[in-house]
Design a protein around this motif. Structure first.
Motif, short mmCIF file in Angstrom:
data_model
loop_
_atom_site.label_atom_id
_atom_site.label_comp_id
_atom_site.label_asym_id
_atom_site.label_seq_id
_atom_site.Cartn_x
_atom_site.Cartn_y
_atom_site.Cartn_z
N ASN A 169 -46.77 -53.24 -61.99
CA ASN A 169 -47.38 -51.96 -61.61
C ASN A 169 -47.48 -50.61 -62.37
N SER A 170 -48.68 -49.85 -62.54
CA SER A 170 -48.93 -48.69 -63.33
C SER A 170 -48.05 -47.68 -62.49
N VAL A 171 -47.58 -46.61 -63.11
CA VAL A 171 -46.94 -45.61 -62.45
C VAL A 171 -47.18 -44.34 -62.96
N GLY A 185 -45.00 -36.16 -65.75
CA GLY A 185 -46.53 -36.25 -65.76
C GLY A 185 -46.81 -37.69 -66.71
N ASP A 186 -46.13 -38.17 -67.43
CA ASP A 186 -46.55 -39.58 -68.32
C ASP A 186 -46.78 -40.67 -67.21
N THR A 187 -47.70 -41.56 -67.83
CA THR A 187 -47.95 -42.62 -67.02
C THR A 187 -47.52 -43.86 -67.84
N GLY A 188 -47.25 -45.04 -67.18
CA GLY A 188 -46.93 -46.25 -67.86
C GLY A 188 -46.86 -47.49 -66.96
N GLU A 189 -46.06 -48.54 -67.27
CA GLU A 189 -46.02 -49.74 -66.52
C GLU A 189 -44.62 -50.24 -66.40
N ILE A 190 -44.32 -50.44 -64.94
CA ILE A 190 -42.88 -51.09 -64.93
C ILE A 190 -42.88 -52.25 -65.57
N VAL A 191 -41.72 -52.50 -66.44
CA VAL A 191 -41.58 -53.82 -67.01
C VAL A 191 -40.21 -54.49 -66.95
N PHE A 192 -39.41 -53.59 -66.43
CA PHE A 192 -38.15 -54.26 -65.92
C PHE A 192 -37.33 -53.44 -64.89
N VAL A 193 -36.71 -54.31 -63.78
CA VAL A 193 -35.99 -53.47 -62.87
C VAL A 193 -34.68 -54.02 -62.61
N GLU A 215 -43.27 -41.08 -59.71
CA GLU A 215 -43.85 -39.82 -58.47
C GLU A 215 -44.61 -40.61 -57.96
N GLU A 216 -45.43 -41.91 -58.43
CA GLU A 216 -46.37 -42.44 -57.69
C GLU A 216 -46.80 -43.74 -58.32
N ILE A 217 -47.07 -44.64 -57.47
CA ILE A 217 -47.53 -46.01 -57.76
C ILE A 217 -49.03 -45.86 -57.77
#
Length: 227
Positions: A181-183, A188-196, A224-226
């Motif tokens: 998911n993008s977050v 202020g940066d944005t990115g993608e969850i790649v590992f939990v 901050e936000e999905i």
């Protein structure tokens, strides 16, 4: 009964549907039988049925409730049990889930202040689902809380309140459902969850839009936000 709840308040109806689905998922994660998963789902569907007995002006109030109003809302647990108790075709676990889903394992819940061993097993599952959905859903007085913030709150405040098996399986698995998911991050940066990391589910690794990898375990940046 569920139709009556939808007619009474659509928000509560949607919440009950969400809680039923999450409860079924938790039951599956914890290895319950197919029958157990089904019972968790059904317990979630009817857990808030007692709210049809709460005055409409309180349930639909466009703002935070007063202490007195909160005390009235708390009666929905007993009201729900009273509605369901005489239905002989309903499993007893569903009735006790309506009564006990606000009980907590440390005795801090209501309406009876029960501790772990006295709380119905399905009510323990519904309790986690109920809190998670309530916090991550929009309310008239606030927006939805980010799921990773809720996971962090449950880690820091909830481990003593919820059944160990259920809460640990929930926390380990829920974060992984947001993989890819993008977050938006707190800086202020944005990115993608790649590992939990299952041992730190509220602090995943993010691949930022510029290609850099960022581990939230190594700094104070939060999701901050999905998106």
């Amino acid at each position: 009964m569920l139709h009556n709840l939808r007619s009474y308040d659509d928000t509560t109806y949607v919440h009950c549907v969400n809680v039923s689905l999450i409860s079924g998922i938790i039951a599956r994660w914890c290895g319950l039988s197919d029958a157990g998963v089904q019972l968790a789902i059904l317990s979630g569907v009817l857990h808030d049925i007692g709210k049809i007995k709460i005055p409409d002006e309180i349930i639909k109030k466009p703002g935070k409730l007063t202490k007195e109003e909160c005390d009235i809302v708390k009666n929905h647990t007993i009201e729900g049990y009273n509605i369901l108790k005489d239905y002989k075709n309903l499993d007893e676990n569903m009735k006790y889930s309506a009564l006990m889903h606000h009980e907590r394992c440390d005795g801090s819940g209501y309406p009876l202040g029960l501790r772990a061993s006295k709380i119905n097993v399905y009510a323990k599952i519904v309790a986690i689902s109920d809190v998670y959905d309530a916090m991550t859903s929009k309310r008239c007085y606030r927006g939805p809380i980010c799921p990773f913030t809720v996971i962090d709150i449950m880690i820091n405040e909830g481990l003593a309140k919820y059944d160990t098996l259920f809460i640990m399986n929930f926390l380990r698995n829920m974060g992984e459902t947001y993989l890819n998911n993008s977050v938006r991050l707190s800086n202020g940066d944005t990115g993608e969850i790649v590992f939990v990391d299952s041992s730190h589910p509220s602090k995943p690794i993010i691949k930022k839009d510029n290609g850099d990898m960022l581990s939230l375990m190594e700094n104070n940046i939060k999701i901050e936000e999905i998106l």
